[in-house]
Scaffold this motif. Structure first.
Motif, mmCIF file in Angstrom:
data_model
loop_
_atom_site.group_PDB
_atom_site.id
_atom_site.type_symbol
_atom_site.label_atom_id
_atom_site.label_comp_id
_atom_site.label_asym_id
_atom_site.label_seq_id
_atom_site.Cartn_x
_atom_site.Cartn_y
_atom_site.Cartn_z
ATOM 1 N N PHE A 292 0.803 -1.209 0.124
ATOM 2 C CA PHE A 292 -0.071 0.094 -0.030
ATOM 3 C C PHE A 292 0.624 1.251 -0.035
ATOM 4 O O PHE A 292 1.059 1.954 1.210
ATOM 5 N N PRO A 293 1.312 1.376 -1.084
ATOM 6 C CA PRO A 293 2.615 2.630 -1.158
ATOM 7 C C PRO A 293 1.777 4.050 -0.837
ATOM 8 O O PRO A 293 2.541 5.021 -0.481
ATOM 9 N N LYS A 294 0.504 4.127 -0.798
ATOM 10 C CA LYS A 294 -0.130 5.671 -0.731
ATOM 11 C C LYS A 294 -0.328 5.903 0.558
ATOM 12 O O LYS A 294 -0.119 7.097 1.033
ATOM 13 N N ILE A 295 -0.364 4.792 1.720
ATOM 14 C CA ILE A 295 -0.210 5.134 2.935
ATOM 15 C C ILE A 295 1.136 5.384 3.569
ATOM 16 O O ILE A 295 2.111 4.795 3.292
ATOM 17 N N LYS A 296 1.014 6.328 4.671
ATOM 18 C CA LYS A 296 2.682 6.901 5.093
ATOM 19 C C LYS A 296 2.933 5.693 5.947
ATOM 20 O O LYS A 296 2.372 4.652 6.764
ATOM 21 N N LYS A 297 4.380 5.465 5.756
ATOM 22 C CA LYS A 297 5.216 4.232 6.758
ATOM 23 C C LYS A 297 4.744 4.514 7.902
ATOM 24 O O LYS A 297 4.947 3.484 8.839
ATOM 25 N N LEU A 298 4.811 5.696 8.698
ATOM 26 C CA LEU A 298 4.912 5.976 9.987
ATOM 27 C C LEU A 298 3.595 5.267 10.682
ATOM 28 O O LEU A 298 3.410 4.818 11.543
ATOM 29 N N TYR A 299 2.366 5.190 9.954
ATOM 30 C CA TYR A 299 1.121 4.767 10.393
ATOM 31 C C TYR A 299 1.098 3.345 10.522
ATOM 32 O O TYR A 299 0.850 2.693 11.385
ATOM 33 N N PHE A 300 1.880 2.729 9.466
ATOM 34 C CA PHE A 300 2.192 1.281 9.629
ATOM 35 C C PHE A 300 2.969 0.958 10.907
ATOM 36 O O PHE A 300 2.787 0.024 11.646
ATOM 37 N N THR A 301 4.040 1.758 10.866
ATOM 38 C CA THR A 301 4.996 1.346 12.011
ATOM 39 C C THR A 301 4.148 1.479 13.437
ATOM 40 O O THR A 301 4.323 0.559 14.182
ATOM 41 N N ILE A 302 3.679 2.493 13.606
ATOM 42 C CA ILE A 302 2.582 2.806 14.891
ATOM 43 C C ILE A 302 1.667 1.554 15.184
ATOM 44 O O ILE A 302 1.648 0.853 16.111
ATOM 45 N N ALA A 303 0.820 1.284 14.172
ATOM 46 C CA ALA A 303 -0.146 0.207 14.069
ATOM 47 C C ALA A 303 0.534 -1.267 14.487
ATOM 48 O O ALA A 303 0.104 -1.839 15.331
ATOM 49 N N ILE A 304 1.713 -1.369 13.599
ATOM 50 C CA ILE A 304 2.347 -2.913 14.024
ATOM 51 C C ILE A 304 2.826 -2.995 15.430
ATOM 52 O O ILE A 304 2.935 -3.889 16.108
ATOM 53 N N CYS A 305 3.474 -1.868 16.004
ATOM 54 C CA CYS A 305 4.180 -1.785 17.175
ATOM 55 C C CYS A 305 3.026 -1.991 18.241
ATOM 56 O O CYS A 305 3.223 -2.582 19.213
ATOM 57 N N ILE A 306 1.808 -1.217 18.096
ATOM 58 C CA ILE A 306 0.878 -1.482 18.980
ATOM 59 C C ILE A 306 0.172 -2.696 18.967
ATOM 60 O O ILE A 306 0.057 -3.450 20.129
ATOM 61 N N SER A 307 -0.224 -3.404 17.828
ATOM 62 C CA SER A 307 -0.631 -4.550 17.797
ATOM 63 C C SER A 307 0.400 -5.785 18.429
ATOM 64 O O SER A 307 -0.196 -6.647 19.225
ATOM 65 N N GLY A 308 1.733 -5.324 18.135
ATOM 66 C CA GLY A 308 2.810 -6.408 18.609
ATOM 67 C C GLY A 308 2.805 -6.382 20.130
ATOM 68 O O GLY A 308 2.814 -7.354 20.877
#
Length: 564
Positions: free
Chosen positions: A381-397
């Motif tokens: 999903f290249p349109k979504i900012k990397k930052l959002y994925f980073t935060i989401a993955i760390c929270i779910s982790g």
């Protein structure tokens, strides 16, 4: 054409040495200090070393180099790299699930390091004596020279099981609720991983300099201290003396393969991602040798250190080395603290340094593996900012990780380690090597390597990639499936539901391969089914070096080779 945000992201290493140190920080992790001595201990000490070194030479190192090559050659992450054989795209997604399951429990081990780190600031190390609050009548002070009976347990063992973990003897009635102290430590661990990743992984070479080099200082200090203890030589003897009959046992070989994959991070996709940030002409041939040697030496260093301590423990207990400590994560959180409490001068300082080192080792690997998961999502999903994925993955982790800080958490660590960190990766690596060496073709990959690094590879690499790795791994896998030995915890069997969850996790990752095969078939070019089938096993048109100049030269080179 690269997706937006990809261009600047792909130029991450400001200096080749940063790539090298980041790779060392990724490969040299808790896997060496925590998992290697445990696995060696459970598979008969010296009996394990020979298969381990053979596996590293003929399976681990060639695969490490191959993954670096794929990443650097294509500048693509671990899923997009399968433009080379679109039929195998599911391997990248399966590896992501394997990586995900490892990262979640990995951070729970880092949480234990944080807990011990904080506890090390006390006037007297809390695990060095028996505190009636958590100790029973079998407890013996770790510092004292007391006569032990067979029932005795050192205070560091009881501290870990009774005070830190509140360990459950069985999990038939569930795993319990998360411990708030460990949950806070887990939160802290994920925050550190998040901070490392927000700024781009190890963007400051300084972090990599520290995470790659600091652990050696501490390990060597501990080894010297351990070697001076009485009885240390018995432990070392146990570690290096092979039991020859164990070499015929394929489960020892299976353990050696999963350990070398875990330790080098082969098969998780993170190496491909790291390689993709490289300059096209970087000499990864040299790097692959340096990294795999550093990794092997660290494992041996940690092994010698732990077995010195176990030898001393056996000497005090007046028993054999193989009776001393049960395996599992306890080895790192019982044996090492035991040694630390025996330091005469400022044991607190060494304890603080040691757990800081363990945490640093964890951050290097956890951030590399998490970065790999983030890269997969960003590539999709290249349109979504990397930052959002980073935060989401760390929270779910963090939320998934709460499972591991319950009283039954260590049970879950061993279970997920077996299915997620071992089994999934093992099967997917077979797909990976078959896809590259047999379907893309050994000849093609050798041409690519010659073009990129100007190295003509010899018979060793060809033999390993084409013949030895696919066949030996398949043989071991068949044996494991026929004579399956499911994980047990401290000799206790898991409830059936737990095994079912383990198989479900493995199934979820492995089913990605057929699902994405069907997807690739569906979107493939061609009129009839047969034509589509043929095209699914051919590289896509966009496969090749990312930069146009390199690409044109590469296509010329391929034409020349076709004429030969």
């Amino acid at each position: 054409h690269l997706p937006e945000g990809e261009e600047e992201e792909r130029q991450q290493w400001s200096h080749p040495i940063e790539f090298l140190l980041s790779c060392i920080a990724m490969s040299v992790g808790l896997g060496n200090v925590w998992r290697f001595p445990t696995t060696a201990y459970e598979n008969g000490g010296g009996a394990f070393l020979i298969p381990y070194l053979i596996v590293l030479t003929f399976i681990g190192r060639p695969l490490y180099f191959l993954e670096l090559v794929l990443g650097q050659f294509s500048s693509l992450g671990s899923v997009k790299v399968w433009k080379v054989v679109p039929a195998f795209k599911g391997v990248g997604f399966g590896q992501m699930i394997g990586t995900w399951s490892v990262v979640t429990y990995y951070c729970s081990l880092m949480a234990l390091c944080v807990f011990y780190f904080i506890m090390s600031f006390q006037k007297v190390l809390p695990w060095s004596y028996c505190d009636p609050a958590w100790a029973d009548e079998n407890c013996v002070n770790a510092t004292g020279n007391v006569t032990y009976s067979n029932e005795s347990q050192s205070s560091s063992e009881q501290y870990f099981n009774n005070y830190v973990l509140n360990l459950k003897d069985n999990i038939d009635d569930g795993i319990g609720v998360p411990d708030w102290r460990l949950a806070l430590c887990l939160l802290f661990s994920w925050i550190i991983v998040l901070l490392t990743l927000i700024k781009g992984v190890q963007s400051s070479g300084k972090v990599a300099y520290f995470t790659a080099l600091f652990p050696y200082v501490v390990l060597i200090t501990l080894l010297i201290r351990g070697a001076l203890l009485e009885g240390a030589i018995d432990g070392v003897r146990y570690f290096v003396t092979p039991e020859w009959h164990k070499l015929a046992d394929l489960s020892v070989w299976y353990a050696a393969v999963t350990q070398s994959f875990f330790s080098l991070s082969v098969g998780f996709g993170a190496i491909i991602t790291f390689g993709s940030y490289n300059n096209f002409s970087q000499n990864i041939y040299r790097d692959a040798w340096i990294i795999s040697l550093a990794d092997t030496l660290t494992s041996l260093l940690a092994g010698f250190t732990i077995f010195c301590i176990l030898g001393n423990l056996a000497h005090e207990l007046n028993t054999d080395v193989d009776n001393v400590v049960r395996g599992g994560s306890g080895l790192a959180f019982i044996s090492y603290p035991d040694a630390l409490s025996k330091f005469d001068a400022v044991p607190q300082l060494f304890a603080v340094l040691f757990f800081l080192m363990m945490f640093t080792l964890g951050v290097g690997s956890a951030s590399a593996l998490t970065n790999n998961i983030i890269t997969v999502f960003c590539d999709q999903f290249p349109k979504i900012k990397k930052l959002y994925f980073t935060i989401a993955i760390c929270i779910s982790g963090f939320f998934i990780g709460l499972v591991y800080v319950t009283p039954g958490g260590q049970w879950m660590v061993d279970l997920v380690d077996y299915f997620g960190g071992g089994f999934i990766i093992f099967v997917l690596v077979i797909f990976e090597i078959v896809g590259i060496a047999w379907i893309y073709g050994l000849r093609n990959i050798l041409i690519d390597i010659k073009f990129m690094t100007d190295h003509s590879l010899g018979i060793y690499w060809k033999f390993c990639w084409f013949f030895f790795i696919p066949l030996s791994l398949t043989a071991i896998l068949l044996y494991i499936l026929i004579d399956i030995q499911l994980p047990v915890f401290n000799g206790n069997v898991y409830p059936t539901e737990a095994y079912a969850c383990g198989w479900a996790l493995a199934g979820l990752a492995l089913i990605m391969v057929p699902i994405f095969f069907c997807h690739a078939l569906y979107v493939a070019k061609g009129d009839g089914l047969m034509e589509k089938l043929v095209n699914v096993f051919k590289p896509k048109e966009r496969w090749g070096p990312a930069k146009q100049t390199n690409r044109t030269a590469w296509e010329e080179e391929k034409k020349k080779n076709l004429k030969l």
